[in-house]
Design a protein around this motif. Structure first.
Motif: not given
Length: 81
Positions: A15-34, A56-65
């Motif tokens: 979806n990279a570059g697809n303006p119709d999806s959040f992941a595509g629009r912002y090139y979100c494809y590196h997983l850092v948390y699950y 900020k709270k989401k970043e704190e969650l990622i930082n712990t994981f």
């Protein structure tokens, strides 16, 4: 939320570059948390909870994981193989 994380990551890359999806629009494809759940409803509830949080709270969650914010894509793909 997905039942096959490695497939979902591939979809984000495709979806990279697809303006119709959040992941595509912002090139979100590196997983850092699950998180893993046994029950689908628990995963859905958790996703809704996290989406309401501040960045900020989401970043704190990622930082712990994953304090170095390493891309976990290869780790997930290796689990699939």
């Amino acid at each position: 939320m997905t039942n096959e994380l490695s497939r979902r990551m591939d979809e984000h890359v495709l979806n990279a570059g697809n303006p119709d999806s959040f992941a595509g629009r912002y090139y979100c494809y590196h997983l850092v948390y699950y998180e893993r759940f046994t029950y689908v409803q628990h995963a859905i509830d958790r996703e809704k909870q996290i989406k309401k949080w501040s960045r900020k709270k989401k970043e704190e969650l990622i930082n712990t994981f994953n304090p170095d914010w390493d891309a976990l894509n290869e780790e997930i793909k290796e689990m699939r193989d």
